[in-house]
Design a protein around this motif. Structure first.
Motif, PDB file in Angstrom:
ATOM      1  N   ARG A  23       0.326   0.504   2.521  1.00  0.00           N
ATOM      2  CA  ARG A  23      -0.250   0.653   3.899  1.00  0.00           C
ATOM      3  C   ARG A  23      -0.148   2.025   4.157  1.00  0.00           C
ATOM      4  O   ARG A  23       0.813   2.723   3.819  1.00  0.00           O
ATOM      5  CB  ARG A  23       0.275  -0.114   4.852  1.00  0.00           C
ATOM      6  CG  ARG A  23       1.539  -0.147   5.184  1.00  0.00           C
ATOM      7  CD  ARG A  23       2.207  -1.146   5.970  1.00  0.00           C
ATOM      8  NE  ARG A  23       2.674  -2.421   5.270  1.00  0.00           N
ATOM      9  CZ  ARG A  23       4.119  -2.584   5.004  1.00  0.00           C
ATOM     10  NH1 ARG A  23       4.805  -1.427   4.973  1.00  0.00           N
ATOM     11  NH2 ARG A  23       4.320  -3.579   4.331  1.00  0.00           N
ATOM     12  N   HIS A  26       2.863   1.840   8.603  1.00  0.00           N
ATOM     13  CA  HIS A  26       3.684   0.480   8.872  1.00  0.00           C
ATOM     14  C   HIS A  26       3.224   0.050  10.191  1.00  0.00           C
ATOM     15  O   HIS A  26       3.107   0.716  11.178  1.00  0.00           O
ATOM     16  CB  HIS A  26       5.109   0.817   8.756  1.00  0.00           C
ATOM     17  CG  HIS A  26       5.881  -0.381   8.571  1.00  0.00           C
ATOM     18  ND1 HIS A  26       6.194  -1.330   9.775  1.00  0.00           N
ATOM     19  CD2 HIS A  26       6.469  -1.031   7.710  1.00  0.00           C
ATOM     20  CE1 HIS A  26       7.010  -2.361   9.114  1.00  0.00           C
ATOM     21  NE2 HIS A  26       7.115  -2.298   7.900  1.00  0.00           N
ATOM     22  N   GLU A  27       3.044  -1.451  10.265  1.00  0.00           N
ATOM     23  CA  GLU A  27       2.608  -2.161  11.475  1.00  0.00           C
ATOM     24  C   GLU A  27       3.503  -2.039  12.504  1.00  0.00           C
ATOM     25  O   GLU A  27       2.958  -1.713  13.702  1.00  0.00           O
ATOM     26  CB  GLU A  27       2.467  -3.496  11.056  1.00  0.00           C
ATOM     27  CG  GLU A  27       3.627  -4.171  10.743  1.00  0.00           C
ATOM     28  CD  GLU A  27       3.636  -4.477   9.106  1.00  0.00           C
ATOM     29  OE1 GLU A  27       4.753  -5.059   8.883  1.00  0.00           O
ATOM     30  OE2 GLU A  27       3.076  -3.794   8.455  1.00  0.00           O
TER      31      GLU A  27
END
Length: 95
Positions: A23, A26-27
């Motif tokens: 990703r 990061h979320e």
């Protein structure tokens, strides 16, 4: 360029060991500006690796350090505003 140089460039470009990112962001970091510390901190506690990367110490060490300095950095809430918690102050200082 001659044929050997072209083949060498082609080989280098196609055999490079670049790792593919899972990703881009990061979320937790994606929502950092939208969420308050009180929401972000529990997410970090649930993920020990992220917690360590964020604060450069384990959660247990963080809590020990907090217990040691909390009485000296804790302030009192007033009618005008709520004070910043000792946990938030330590987190900002370490970050």
């Amino acid at each position: 360029m001659d044929e050997d140089q072209l083949l060498a460039c082609y080989y280098l470009l196609n055999t490079s060991k670049s790792r593919k990112r899972e990703r881009w962001v990061h979320e937790l970091m994606a929502v950092r500006e939208k969420e308050d510390f009180k929401i972000l901190f529990p997410h970090l506690v649930k993920d020990p690796k992220k917690f360590f990367n964020y604060f450069r110490m384990s959660h247990e060490t963080f809590e020990e350090l907090l217990a040691a300095i909390e009485p000296s950095i804790t302030k009192q809430d007033t009618n005008m505003r709520n004070c910043i918690t000792a946990k938030e102050k330590l987190a900002v200082t370490l970050r």
